[in-house]
Design a protein around this motif. Structure first.
Motif, PDB file in Angstrom:
ATOM      1  N   LEU A  23       0.831  -1.210   0.000  1.00  0.00           N
ATOM      2  CA  LEU A  23       0.000   0.000   0.000  1.00  0.00           C
ATOM      3  C   LEU A  23       0.860   1.252   0.000  1.00  0.00           C
ATOM      4  O   LEU A  23       0.554   2.223  -0.707  1.00  0.00           O
ATOM      5  N   SER A  24       1.930   1.223   0.762  1.00  0.00           N
ATOM      6  CA  SER A  24       2.841   2.367   0.783  1.00  0.00           C
ATOM      7  C   SER A  24       3.456   2.570  -0.603  1.00  0.00           C
ATOM      8  O   SER A  24       3.532   3.698  -1.108  1.00  0.00           O
ATOM      9  N   GLU A  25       3.860   1.503  -1.216  1.00  0.00           N
ATOM     10  CA  GLU A  25       4.456   1.556  -2.561  1.00  0.00           C
ATOM     11  C   GLU A  25       3.421   2.040  -3.584  1.00  0.00           C
ATOM     12  O   GLU A  25       3.732   2.861  -4.454  1.00  0.00           O
ATOM     13  N   ALA A  26       2.184   1.547  -3.479  1.00  0.00           N
ATOM     14  CA  ALA A  26       1.123   1.963  -4.409  1.00  0.00           C
ATOM     15  C   ALA A  26       0.856   3.467  -4.267  1.00  0.00           C
ATOM     16  O   ALA A  26       0.742   4.181  -5.275  1.00  0.00           O
ATOM     17  N   ARG A  27       0.780   3.973  -3.027  1.00  0.00           N
ATOM     18  CA  ARG A  27       0.560   5.415  -2.799  1.00  0.00           C
ATOM     19  C   ARG A  27       1.694   6.235  -3.399  1.00  0.00           C
ATOM     20  O   ARG A  27       1.465   7.271  -4.028  1.00  0.00           O
ATOM     21  N   LYS A  28       2.918   5.767  -3.196  1.00  0.00           N
ATOM     22  CA  LYS A  28       4.087   6.481  -3.724  1.00  0.00           C
ATOM     23  C   LYS A  28       4.007   6.557  -5.253  1.00  0.00           C
ATOM     24  O   LYS A  28       4.225   7.612  -5.848  1.00  0.00           O
ATOM     25  N   ARG A  29       3.676   5.459  -5.886  1.00  0.00           N
ATOM     26  CA  ARG A  29       3.596   5.444  -7.355  1.00  0.00           C
ATOM     27  C   ARG A  29       2.427   6.284  -7.872  1.00  0.00           C
ATOM     28  O   ARG A  29       2.547   6.951  -8.897  1.00  0.00           O
ATOM     29  N   LEU A  30       1.290   6.249  -7.159  1.00  0.00           N
ATOM     30  CA  LEU A  30       0.142   7.059  -7.578  1.00  0.00           C
ATOM     31  C   LEU A  30       0.453   8.550  -7.445  1.00  0.00           C
ATOM     32  O   LEU A  30       0.082   9.347  -8.312  1.00  0.00           O
ATOM     33  N   ARG A  31       1.162   8.937  -6.360  1.00  0.00           N
ATOM     34  CA  ARG A  31       1.571  10.349  -6.216  1.00  0.00           C
ATOM     35  C   ARG A  31       2.485  10.756  -7.361  1.00  0.00           C
ATOM     36  O   ARG A  31       2.369  11.846  -7.914  1.00  0.00           O
ATOM     37  N   ALA A  32       3.392   9.879  -7.740  1.00  0.00           N
ATOM     38  CA  ALA A  32       4.320  10.172  -8.840  1.00  0.00           C
ATOM     39  C   ALA A  32       3.549  10.348 -10.148  1.00  0.00           C
ATOM     40  O   ALA A  32       3.851  11.263 -10.944  1.00  0.00           O
ATOM     41  N   ILE A  33       2.554   9.505 -10.374  1.00  0.00           N
ATOM     42  CA  ILE A  33       1.726   9.620 -11.593  1.00  0.00           C
ATOM     43  C   ILE A  33       1.005  10.960 -11.599  1.00  0.00           C
ATOM     44  O   ILE A  33       0.973  11.666 -12.616  1.00  0.00           O
ATOM     45  N   LYS A  34       0.438  11.327 -10.456  1.00  0.00           N
ATOM     46  CA  LYS A  34      -0.299  12.602 -10.347  1.00  0.00           C
ATOM     47  C   LYS A  34       0.623  13.783 -10.584  1.00  0.00           C
ATOM     48  O   LYS A  34       0.274  14.711 -11.318  1.00  0.00           O
ATOM     49  N   GLN A  35       1.803  13.760  -9.984  1.00  0.00           N
ATOM     50  CA  GLN A  35       2.760  14.864 -10.162  1.00  0.00           C
ATOM     51  C   GLN A  35       3.204  14.977 -11.617  1.00  0.00           C
ATOM     52  O   GLN A  35       3.351  16.067 -12.153  1.00  0.00           O
ATOM     53  N   GLU A  36       3.392  13.852 -12.239  1.00  0.00           N
ATOM     54  CA  GLU A  36       3.789  13.851 -13.649  1.00  0.00           C
ATOM     55  C   GLU A  36       2.702  14.465 -14.507  1.00  0.00           C
ATOM     56  O   GLU A  36       2.978  15.240 -15.412  1.00  0.00           O
ATOM     57  N   GLU A  37       1.442  14.116 -14.221  1.00  0.00           N
ATOM     58  CA  GLU A  37       0.321  14.688 -14.984  1.00  0.00           C
ATOM     59  C   GLU A  37       0.212  16.190 -14.760  1.00  0.00           C
ATOM     60  O   GLU A  37      -0.090  16.944 -15.678  1.00  0.00           O
ATOM     61  N   LEU A  38       0.410  16.631 -13.515  1.00  0.00           N
ATOM     62  CA  LEU A  38       0.321  18.057 -13.218  1.00  0.00           C
ATOM     63  C   LEU A  38       1.445  18.848 -13.867  1.00  0.00           C
ATOM     64  O   LEU A  38       1.270  20.029 -14.206  1.00  0.00           O
ATOM     65  N   ALA A  39       2.593  18.224 -14.046  1.00  0.00           N
ATOM     66  CA  ALA A  39       3.746  18.904 -14.661  1.00  0.00           C
ATOM     67  C   ALA A  39       3.538  19.110 -16.160  1.00  0.00           C
ATOM     68  O   ALA A  39       4.170  19.960 -16.768  1.00  0.00           O
ATOM     69  N   GLN A  40       2.652  18.335 -16.739  1.00  0.00           N
ATOM     70  CA  GLN A  40       2.456  18.416 -18.194  1.00  0.00           C
ATOM     71  C   GLN A  40       1.611  19.591 -18.585  1.00  0.00           C
ATOM     72  O   GLN A  40       0.787  20.142 -18.111  1.00  0.00           O
TER      73      GLN A  40
END
Length: 181
Positions: free
Chosen positions: A164-181
């Motif tokens: 769950l910790s790993e999934a949250r970390k990866r989901l945050r990374a996906i969100k940040q990547e989308e926001l950077a675009q």
């Protein structure tokens, strides 16, 4: 027909249950009541409704006529009061409707926001490895405890917590990547 002729005599008879006296009074004054209601409301439709309401309530109200003034004076006061009450009810209803409209708009906006967030989460979960996706799916919205998910997946509770910790970390990374675009 009743031998009563003055409005005051007719009103007294109507107050005592004389239906014919009441009908005669209505016949004499219906148009006046409507005209005054129209002048007070500015709307023929509202004035017609108000006039009908007044006529329906008049049998009960006429008992209160005391003949200390002319019947028409008393009747006009009834019409003015009814128009005032109707206007006050309309204003209150409109205020309430505006308030409920705002609440409904907020509720709908919140529902759209929730649907968008769920849609994003479902899409983002598809990019996770299967073990993380399964663990997240089982524990979302407190569907299952870590211990229950561990039993279903055949892993330890600690492994569920790590996933769950790993999934949250990866989901945050996906969100940040989308926001950077």
């Amino acid at each position: 027909m009743s031998k009563l002729t003055s409005d005051e005599e007719l009103a007294h008879g109507a107050a005592n249950g004389d239906a014919e006296a009441f009908a005669t009074l209505l016949g004499r004054h219906y148009d006046r009541v409507f005209r005054l209601a129209f002048r007070l409301t500015g709307s023929a439709e509202v004035a017609e409704d108000l006039t009908q309401d007044i006529c329906a309530a008049l049998p009960a109200k006429i008992v209160g006529f005391r003949a200390s003034s002319k019947f028409t004076t008393w009747l006009y006061r009834v019409v003015c009061n009814a128009a005032h009450d109707a206007r006050r009810r309309t204003v209150s209803r409109n205020r309430a409707a505006i308030g409920w409209g705002d609440v409904e708009k907020m509720r709908r906006a919140e529902a759209v926001e929730t649907a968008e967030a769920l849609s994003w989460l479902q899409r983002a979960m598809q990019s996770l490895p299967e073990d993380l996706r399964q663990t997240l799916a089982l524990t979302l919205d407190d569907e299952m405890t870590h211990a229950q998910a561990a039993d279903v997946l055949g892993v330890s509770e600690g492994t569920v917590s790590w996933r769950l910790s790993e999934a949250r970390k990866r989901l945050r990374a996906i969100k940040q990547e989308e926001l950077a675009q």
